[in-house]
Design a protein around this motif. Structure first.
Motif, PDB file in Angstrom:
ATOM      1  N   GLU A  58      12.765  60.779  25.059  1.00  0.00           N
ATOM      2  CA  GLU A  58      13.350  59.957  24.005  1.00  0.00           C
ATOM      3  C   GLU A  58      12.872  60.412  22.629  1.00  0.00           C
ATOM      4  O   GLU A  58      13.619  60.337  21.653  1.00  0.00           O
ATOM      5  N   LEU A  69      12.459  63.358  21.744  1.00  0.00           N
ATOM      6  CA  LEU A  69      13.315  64.486  21.383  1.00  0.00           C
ATOM      7  C   LEU A  69      14.716  64.004  21.020  1.00  0.00           C
ATOM      8  O   LEU A  69      15.350  64.518  20.099  1.00  0.00           O
ATOM      9  N   LEU A  70      15.167  62.990  21.742  1.00  0.00           N
ATOM     10  CA  LEU A  70      16.539  62.525  21.523  1.00  0.00           C
ATOM     11  C   LEU A  70      16.709  61.839  20.171  1.00  0.00           C
ATOM     12  O   LEU A  70      17.814  61.800  19.641  1.00  0.00           O
ATOM     13  N   VAL A  71      15.647  61.268  19.610  1.00  0.00           N
ATOM     14  CA  VAL A  71      15.805  60.574  18.329  1.00  0.00           C
ATOM     15  C   VAL A  71      15.680  61.530  17.144  1.00  0.00           C
ATOM     16  O   VAL A  71      15.855  61.122  16.004  1.00  0.00           O
ATOM     17  N   CYS A  72      15.391  62.808  17.401  1.00  0.00           N
ATOM     18  CA  CYS A  72      15.361  63.755  16.286  1.00  0.00           C
ATOM     19  C   CYS A  72      16.791  64.140  15.935  1.00  0.00           C
ATOM     20  O   CYS A  72      17.707  63.923  16.727  1.00  0.00           O
ATOM     21  N   ARG A 123      20.375  59.421  12.814  1.00  0.00           N
ATOM     22  CA  ARG A 123      19.038  59.854  13.273  1.00  0.00           C
ATOM     23  C   ARG A 123      18.218  60.425  12.127  1.00  0.00           C
ATOM     24  O   ARG A 123      16.993  60.303  12.110  1.00  0.00           O
ATOM     25  N   TYR A 134       8.473  68.151  14.062  1.00  0.00           N
ATOM     26  CA  TYR A 134       9.501  67.161  13.754  1.00  0.00           C
ATOM     27  C   TYR A 134       9.924  67.259  12.294  1.00  0.00           C
ATOM     28  O   TYR A 134      11.105  67.110  11.983  1.00  0.00           O
TER      29      TYR A 134
END
Lengths: 833, 260
Positions: free
Chosen positions: A321, A323-326, B78, B103
């Motif tokens: 998750e 990774l998915l929210v990036c 996002r 990130y």
């Protein structure tokens, strides 16, 4: 698509993998250590476990004729093709033991001789009983001949005697086997008394040319006792045989020279092989067998572990998750991971090959290595071959990486992921075994088909096999195009599947809830939906394929059990029954049990009459196109086997009743296949809201169901049209009409062809119709027909494509739920349900 | 900033058939505000926040973040949110610094800006003493901090915290709450989900009490206390949930009666 993100994810994943001890071990350390370790093991085995000498006992040594066969405890070494082998057989003779020889082994030898003598007694009994049996059986045959004439001694008595002898013989054999197994003897040679004298006597007789009838040339021959089920005995016997043959050859030569005859007498033909393989070719052939297989297996395993780690492992460690929210899209994430997996797959394959090559080369170059040195100095493959290896590794790794990634994404945990390796590996190994089989080539000349060059994995392995055998083979290069193109196509498909998997909520957030079959079945039956789901549709197809597999035997039995002229009718009947039971029944059954609205599931509703019109026109105009397309692609597909052609001919020739042919080839398929493929399966596939994908998938399943490559191709194309009509008209009926007419056209063409070629050919050629069709081994259509049909078909298809479109989109709410929309009946609060 | 309208999400469950995890949920959150999502386990908090972070797609209804729809413009959404929950773990084989840096790059920060931002972030979160520690070697508190750093590295206008203090000791939990407070002071729009009353009382400007996929009550704490005549937050929470369960049972028995 933001390639920056793909690169970032790729770099991170690679670094992550390199920090993982397990992956590093599998990818880098294992290949570097494994093969040298295996090599070392082999050296040790060869050194320490040299073949143990086997025991051969010779009874009656003193009766052996010259030349000398035995020398002390061994055979004379010059009877062996490799004189070193003499030490691998230890010979114990009765003469030596009687003389008290044998030194330290004297007591053991004594016992061996005792055992051997017991065995000899039994062997003699066996021989005499066998002779007696032969006599008795001959007598019985004799008696049966003139049984009608007179029966003095009743055959029953003789029969009893034979039974008795057989019984005794079996008892002796049992005893013999037991005794032989208990002894330490691997091979026992019994030399009969007077062998030397007998041979001399016969030699004399021959020298006097006194071999006419009446002179006694027969004498007792030596017996060699061995046990075929015992490996040690087999090995020892092989060597003994070699020795005895060589020795006997010498005796024969001696006999010839005594007679003043040439030594070449026993070899009037004496053919000599001439091996044209150059050394480079031998090694090339070796590598061409070994490398493709290794490359495939290494590419799978190399892709698998990193794939499981980057997909299932990510889920397991709870970072999915994150990774998915990036901001990276799912496609970018999958691509990044895909390149990582591919990178590791390729490195694993290359490292393994390098390590194997280096180890092999080192081992072969070692002079002290007798056994391996025999395989010849195998040179490493040429640079060109290695370049091909690298080029073809790319699509191979890409395909496996995408496939593994999709599987690994589906898996809930790493452990579950590992389970998927076995089937994948089994299929790959099956494919490589097929490719390695001798005679399988990328372009089988006798079949003249390009078929292998489009089969995934097989095409790459076979092309590599050809190119490794001869890298300068420019003929094989024409296959590189289709092989690379289709491989890249398959890789893209697999990648697309992986992205699909990655975009599916059900897959990404699959809860680890314990799976209970009972609960699941209850759920299926309780929470029935109006129409089948995607999975149910897929399962229906699997069911149909399994049922088809099960009925293969029935077809085979029909073909073999019925006489030639009956075969056609029987086959047609079996065909109708199988259509109903194998194709229609699973779909009907599943619709009945798993859905609440059967009419909607199977599209049982009256269509707009315009679609019926289209369904009548389309098959008529599409049929000539399909016929010509199939005919123009004969070079591509492997030809049908002769047996299959004969069966098909017998079913469709003029001898069968027309109504049965129409029922079996047109009516039954039109109804059954439409019910299954445009009814249940297409409706189910449509459920995830992607109609075009659904049509393609249903067409593919429809095609695959037909199994024969040519048919798979054409039926898939027809399936696309049928799917489109079914979706647009929202009814099964136009499809049934289309299918019936299309198949009927096929029967009609067959009949017309037969009719015209039977004496009406000239008449036809002069007629008006000759500009539309010709007779060349069946009715063929001219360009004019194809043009007209093509135009009409395009117009018709365009109309179908457009016509139903507005209607379908405006009515989606009524029938098929678009992606994810909760059905109305489920919208009450949970606590009420 | 965040607008949620009639958000519904259903899924298939082996035991219970179709279940609505969210049932017509609507709320709005403004900048500079902490919106508390209060509910027991399995209430639908995580599902709701997952839809806001575009990881899940709603069955029906709409949700927008900074004017971007979560279904039609997921990437834009996002980019504008920082999301942290119990399910957004940190990588075992990456250090705190590498993780935040990775990130930052994914969010498209230029290298020089990223460097300054990271230094600042590691200072304010007091993470400098474990910046080169691998995720696998970190304590729970360190992990939570690293996770926060990862979530806000791009300085997003909207931040979603899903039970950020779950499993933390009092000291670390206090620090995390202080960070959330300071983010609010910077004018961020924050959604904070929890099942702990104390945190709500301390932090949230407005709260929504959610249970079995529906919002039972929404407003500022004083408003709710007044509306339901219950000065104690915990009692208020219990009352609402009890009453809803009672209601459900009656409907269910009525449903059964009607069916029989």
């Amino acid at each position: 698509m933001n390639w920056q993100n793909v690169k970032l994810i790729f770099l991170r994943e690679v670094r992550d993998q390199l920090r993982d001890r397990r992956t590093l071990f599998m990818v880098a350390v294992l290949p570097l250590l494994l093969y040298p370790a295996l090599g070392l093991g082999m050296f040790a085995m060869i050194g320490n476990f040299a073949e143990q000498p086997r025991t051969v006992v010779v009874l009656g040594e003193r009766h052996l004729p010259p030349p000398q066969l035995l020398d002390g405890g061994r055979f004379v070494s010059n009877w062996f093709s490799n004189p070193d082998d003499a030490s691998k057989l230890m010979v114990v003779t009765d003469t030596a033991v009687e003389l008290g020889g044998g030194g330290l082994n004297a007591s053991r030898n004594l016992q061996l001789i005792k055992q051997a003598q017991e065995l000899r007694k039994l062997v003699e009994q066996h021989t005499s009983l066998a002779d007696e049996l032969k006599q008795a059986e001959a007598e019985q045959q004799e008696r049966q001949k003139d049984l009608a004439a007179q029966a003095e001694q009743s055959p029953a008595v003789l029969q009893q005697r034979i039974q008795q002898i057989k019984h005794n013989l079996a008892a002796i054999d049992r005893e013999l086997t037991g005794l032989f197994a208990a002894s330490q003897i691997q091979v026992l040679i019994v030399i009969p008394d007077g062998l030397r004298e007998n041979i001399e006597r016969v030699n004399r007789l021959i020298a006097e040319r006194n071999t006419a009838e009446g002179s006694d040339l027969s004498y007792p021959r030596p017996t060699i006792v061995k046990n075929r089920a015992d490996d040690k005995s087999v090995v020892a016997y092989k060597r003994v045989r070699e020795v005895l043959d060589a020795w006997e050859g010498e005796i024969l030569r001696q006999r010839l020279s005594d007679l003043g005859l040439p030594k070449e007498l026993p070899n009037p033909v004496g053919s000599a092989p001439l091996d044209l393989a150059a050394e480079a070719q031998i090694s090339a052939s070796f590598w061409s067998k070994m490398f493709p297989a290794l490359l495939v297996i290494m590419a799978v395993t190399g892709a698998f572990y990193p794939a499981v780690d980057v997909a299932a492992g990510e889920k397991e460690r709870g970072t999915m998750e994150t990774l998915l929210v990036c901001p990276a899209t799912r496609t970018e994430i999958v691509l990044g991971k895909f390149f990582t997996v591919m990178c590791f797959s390729m490195s694993t394959a290359l490292l393994n090959l390098l390590s194997i090559g280096a180890t092999g080369k080192y081992m072969l170059s070692n002079p002290g290595n007798g056994m391996l040195a025999q395989s010849g100095g195998i040179a490493l493959p040429s640079v060109a071959a290695l370049a091909w290896l690298l080029i073809l590794l790319i699509p191979l790794s890409a395909l496996f990486s995408a496939l593994c990634l999709a599987l690994a994404t589906f898996a809930h945990s790493s452990k579950e992921g590992q389970y998927y390796l076995t089937p994948l590996l089994m299929v790959s190994i099956g494919m490589t075994v097929f490719c390695m089989s001798p005679g399988i080539e990328i372009y089988p000349v006798h079949q003249a088909s390009w078929f292998y060059s489009v089969i995934p994995v097989v095409n790459i392995a076979l092309l590599l096999k050809t190119l490794l055998l001869d890298p300068s083979n420019t003929d094989a290069l024409i296959f590189a195009g289709p092989v690379l193109a289709t491989s890249i196509g398959y890789s893209l498909l697999a990648l697309w599947w992986a992205i699909e998997q990655f975009s599916s909520e059900g897959v990404l957030f699959r809860d680890g809830e314990r799976f209970e079959p009972g609960l699941w079945i209850k759920h299926l039956l309780r929470d029935k939906e109006p129409t089948p789901t995607f999975t149910e549709a897929g399962f229906c197809f699997v069911l149909i394929m399994l049922a088809q597999f099960a009925t293969l035997k029935t077809f085979g039995q029909t073909i073999t059990s019925v006489s030639q002229d009956q075969m056609g009718v029987q086959m047609l009947k079996v065909l109708v029954i199988s259509q109903i039971s194998v194709i229609a029944c699973p779909a009907l059954f599943m619709a009945l049990i798993l859905t609440t609205n059967i009419r909607q599931s199977l599209r049982l509703r009256l269509p707009d009459w315009k679609f019926l019109g289209a369904a009548v026109v389309l098959p008529l105009v599409l049929y000539p196109l399909v016929v010509e397309l199939t005919a123009s692609l004969t070079w591509f597909f492997p030809p049908l086997s002769e047996g299959a052609v004969r069966v098909i001919k017998s079913m469709s020739d003029g001898n069968q009743p027309l109504w049965l042919i129409v029922v079996a080839f047109a009516v039954a398929p039109a109804i059954c296949e439409e019910l299954a493929f445009r009814g249940f399966i297409l409706t189910g596939f449509c459920r995830n809201g992607r109609t075009r994908l659904a049509i393609v998938l249903s067409a593919l399943t429809f095609g695959v169901m037909h199994m024969i490559p040519q048919q798979v191709f054409t039926t898939t194309l027809v399936g696309l049209v049928l799917g489109l009509i079914a979706v647009r008209s929202r009814s099964l009926i136009p499809g049934v009409v289309f299918h019936f007419l299309f198949n009927s056209m096929s029967i009609l063409r067959e009949r017309v062809s037969t009719h015209l070629s039977a004496g009406h050919a000239e008449e036809f050629q002069l007629s008006f119709w000759s500009s539309f069709a010709t007779l060349e081994g069946g009715l063929r259509f001219t360009w004019l027909t194809l043009l007209i049909c093509g135009a009409a078909a395009s117009a018709c298809l365009w109309w179908v494509w457009q016509a139903g479109r507005a209607k379908v989109t405006s009515e989606t709410g009524e029938g098929l739920f678009p992606n994810g929309l909760v059905p109305v009946k489920h919208q009450h609060p949970t606590c009420v349900s | 900033m965040i607008s949620v309208q009639h958000l519904t999400k259903g899924f298939d469950d082996l035991r219970r058939g179709w279940v609505a995890a969210l049932d017509h949920v609507s709320f709005e959150v403004r900048p500079g505000e902490i919106f508390g999502l209060l509910g027991p386990n399995g209430a639908g908090k995580t599902t709701c926040l997952r839809i806001l972070s575009t990881v899940l797609r709603p069955s029906s209804g709409t949700a927008t973040v900074s004017g971007f729809d979560v279904v039609t413009h997921p990437t834009e959404v996002r980019k504008r949110i920082g999301f942290m929950s119990n399910n957004t773990g940190i990588y075992d084989r990456m250090t705190a610094w590498e993780m935040a840096e990775y990130y930052g790059r994914l969010y498209g920060l230029p290298e020089d800006v990223l460097k300054v931002r990271l230094e600042q972030l590691f200072d304010t979160l007091q993470m400098n003493d474990f910046r080169d520690t691998l995720g696998a070697k970190m304590s729970t508190g360190m992990k939570q901090k690293a996770s926060i750093a990862r979530a806000i590295v791009h300085d997003p206008p909207v931040i979603i915290f899903d039970e950020p203090t779950c499993g933390l000791d009092v000291l670390v939990a206090r620090k995390v709450l202080a960070i959330v407070q300071s983010l609010k002071d910077q004018g961020k729009c924050i959604i904070f989900s929890t099942h702990i009353m104390r945190e709500v009382e301390k932090l949230c400007d407005r709260i929504a009490i959610i249970h079995k996929g529906t919002i039972l009550a929404m407003g500022t704490l004083p408003e709710l206390q007044e509306e339901h005549h219950q000065p104690d937050t915990e009692e208020l929470f219990f009352d609402l949930i009890e009453r809803h369960d009672e209601q459900c049972r009656t409907t269910q028995s009525e449903f059964r009666l009607a069916n029989s």
